[in-house]
Design an enzyme around this catalytic site. Structure first.
Site, short mmCIF file in Angstrom:
data_model
loop_
_atom_site.label_atom_id
_atom_site.label_comp_id
_atom_site.label_asym_id
_atom_site.label_seq_id
_atom_site.Cartn_x
_atom_site.Cartn_y
_atom_site.Cartn_z
N CYS A 1 -4.21 5.04 0.48
CA CYS A 1 -3.89 4.88 -0.94
C CYS A 1 -5.18 4.83 -1.76
O CYS A 1 -6.26 4.53 -1.23
CB CYS A 1 -3.04 3.63 -1.18
SG CYS A 1 -3.96 2.13 -1.51
N CYS B 1 -7.18 1.48 -1.48
CA CYS B 1 -7.88 1.23 -0.22
C CYS B 1 -9.08 2.17 -0.03
O CYS B 1 -9.97 1.88 0.76
CB CYS B 1 -6.92 1.34 0.96
SG CYS B 1 -5.75 -0.04 1.02
N CYS C 1 -5.07 2.67 5.53
CA CYS C 1 -4.26 3.13 4.41
C CYS C 1 -5.01 4.18 3.60
O CYS C 1 -6.21 4.05 3.36
CB CYS C 1 -3.89 1.93 3.52
SG CYS C 1 -2.97 2.39 2.04
N HIS D 1 -0.85 -0.03 -4.08
CA HIS D 1 -0.93 -0.09 -2.61
C HIS D 1 0.46 -0.27 -2.00
O HIS D 1 0.84 0.46 -1.08
CB HIS D 1 -1.86 -1.22 -2.13
CG HIS D 1 -1.73 -1.46 -0.67
ND1 HIS D 1 -2.42 -0.73 0.28
CD2 HIS D 1 -0.91 -2.31 0.03
CE1 HIS D 1 -2.05 -1.13 1.50
NE2 HIS D 1 -1.13 -2.08 1.37
N ASP E 1 21.54 1.89 -12.43
CA ASP E 1 22.50 0.89 -12.00
C ASP E 1 23.42 0.63 -13.19
O ASP E 1 23.02 0.80 -14.34
CB ASP E 1 21.74 -0.38 -11.58
CG ASP E 1 22.62 -1.32 -10.81
OD1 ASP E 1 23.80 -0.98 -10.60
OD2 ASP E 1 22.15 -2.40 -10.42
N ASP F 1 16.79 0.66 -2.58
CA ASP F 1 15.96 0.28 -3.72
C ASP F 1 15.75 -1.22 -3.65
O ASP F 1 16.56 -1.93 -3.05
CB ASP F 1 16.67 0.58 -5.05
CG ASP F 1 17.65 -0.52 -5.41
OD1 ASP F 1 18.73 -0.56 -4.81
OD2 ASP F 1 17.32 -1.38 -6.25
ZN ZN Z 1 -3.74 0.88 0.39
#
Ligand code: ZN
Length: 371
Positions: free
Chosen positions: A302, A305, A300, A331, A89, A262
């Site tokens: 991830c 998780c 999830c 997460h 930016d 973003d």
């Molecule tokens: Zn997760």
């Protein structure tokens, strides 16, 4: 051409953005590494999560550690050890939002640092030369980002200066791998937004950003202004909606033909214990999770998780362990990337509107306000 549109579903676009360090599929969400780092994570985390572009901020890096320091390392990629794409930016937004003291003249802006009050000057040329030295793959024009409360006259004067500054930005020679995006402004006035877009396109950039939205104007006005801003942009160039990352706003933006987003929101709310799931936001601080053995979201994939319970994460949050910021950020950024992947898949399969309706019905049915 840096952006190839591979499929269109109404106005939503699935494409491939070819940048200096790698290709990125669009629509894409780009996490903010304002000071050269995405707060609480490192570059290996971001790679594992699958991110191909992150943001850096010229204003913050200009003040600390200083562009000369980063230049000694060969640029921002080398300094932060990131070998994928960087978008920087220009710093215009920060100078407008953070500064207690600033004086705008045609040449540029005199301002005092928000850190130590030291005095500085930033002009379109200085902002672009700084980004050239940082070596970012996408360089943003230096613009004036006015508040949403500006009158029409004030907005017009401001946007015309942004247009003149855009032409000065373009006159600075970049490195071969770098691309420059112009920024559409125009406040909360549809005709000014259209005028800004037309003039910015006449100047000619590699991509076009829409700035000055999501600054407190309310969603309806934001979507209306977005529509005016997009109307006159060329279909074959990437379009980037700056500072917008709420999943609902992303769906609206994608539906209107935006390719890039973003926002600090997904990482910031994670540090405050708020987590995205496909069933709405979850507040890990809630007492009801005290003995909850489930992960944040059972669906999830991830790394957090796969391993940790809501009860454990709540405990870390309550006792103020720093590790919790990292775990919750992992997460939320996994969620954002997965969400974008699902959006792209839906556009590829020509079912974006169905995806949008079904996402909204489950995401909004159980939002944090009700937990
Ligand atoms: Zn997760």
């Amino acid at each position: 051409m840096i952006h190839r549109i591979l499929n269109k579903d109404d106005s939503a676009r699935y494409g491939l953005l070819k940048l200096g360090h790698c290709e990125a599929e669009t629509p894409v969400f780009m996490p903010c590494g304002t000071r050269g780092v995405v707060k609480s994570l490192d570059v290996d985390d971001l790679k594992k999560l699958g991110y191909d572009i992150i943001l850096g901020n010229t204003y913050h890096l200009f003040l600390k550690p200083g562009i000369e320091v980063i230049n000694e390392f060969g640029g921002l990629h080398e300094f932060i050890s990131w070998d994928r794409n960087l978008l920087t930016d220009s710093g215009g937004y920060q100078i407008f939002s953070l500064m207690k003291f600033r004086k705008i003249v045609e040449e540029g802006i005199n301002f005092s640092s928000h850190i130590d009050g030291s005095k500085h000057f930033m002009s379109p040329e200085i902002a672009i030369e700084a980004q050239r030295d940082l070596g970012s793959d996408i360089v943003m024009c230096f613009d004036e980002c006015p508040p949403h409360t500006y009158t029409k006259k004030e907005s017009e004067l401001s946007l015309k200066r942004t247009l003149r500054w855009g032409k000065r930005c373009k006159s600075v020679q970049l490195k071969e791998h770098q691309r420059m995006f112009g920024i559409v402004q125009g406040g909360m006035f549809g005709d000014l937004r259209e005028f800004s877009a037309t003039d910015t396109v006449e100047t000619g950039f590699d991509g076009y950003a829409i700035g000055g939205l999501s600054v407190g104007e309310g969603k309806e006005v934001m979507y209306e202004m977005l529509e005016y801003s997009l109307k006159n942009l060329p279909v074959d160039k990437p379009r980037y909606l700056m500072g917008v990352g709420d999943p609902i706003d992303i769906l609206e933006g994608v539906g209107m033909g935006v390719d890039m987003f973003d926002c600090v929101m997904p990482t910031r709310i994670a540090r405050h214990g708020l987590l995205y799931t496909y069933n709405g936001k979850l507040n890990i601080k809630n007492l009801k999770f005290e003995r909850d053995k489930n992960p944040i979201d059972p669906n999830c994939k991830c790394p957090v998780c796969q391993k940790y319970s809501r009860a454990f994460l709540r405990h870390l949050f309550k006792v103020g362990e720093h590790t919790v910021s990292r775990l919750l950020t992992l997460h939320n950024l996994y969620f954002m990337n997965d969400f974008m992947r699902n959006i792209r898949k839906a556009i590829k399969m020509n079912c974006f509107n169905e995806f949008k309706s079904s996402f909204l019905s489950s995401f909004c049915s159980n939002s944090v306000n009700k937990t």
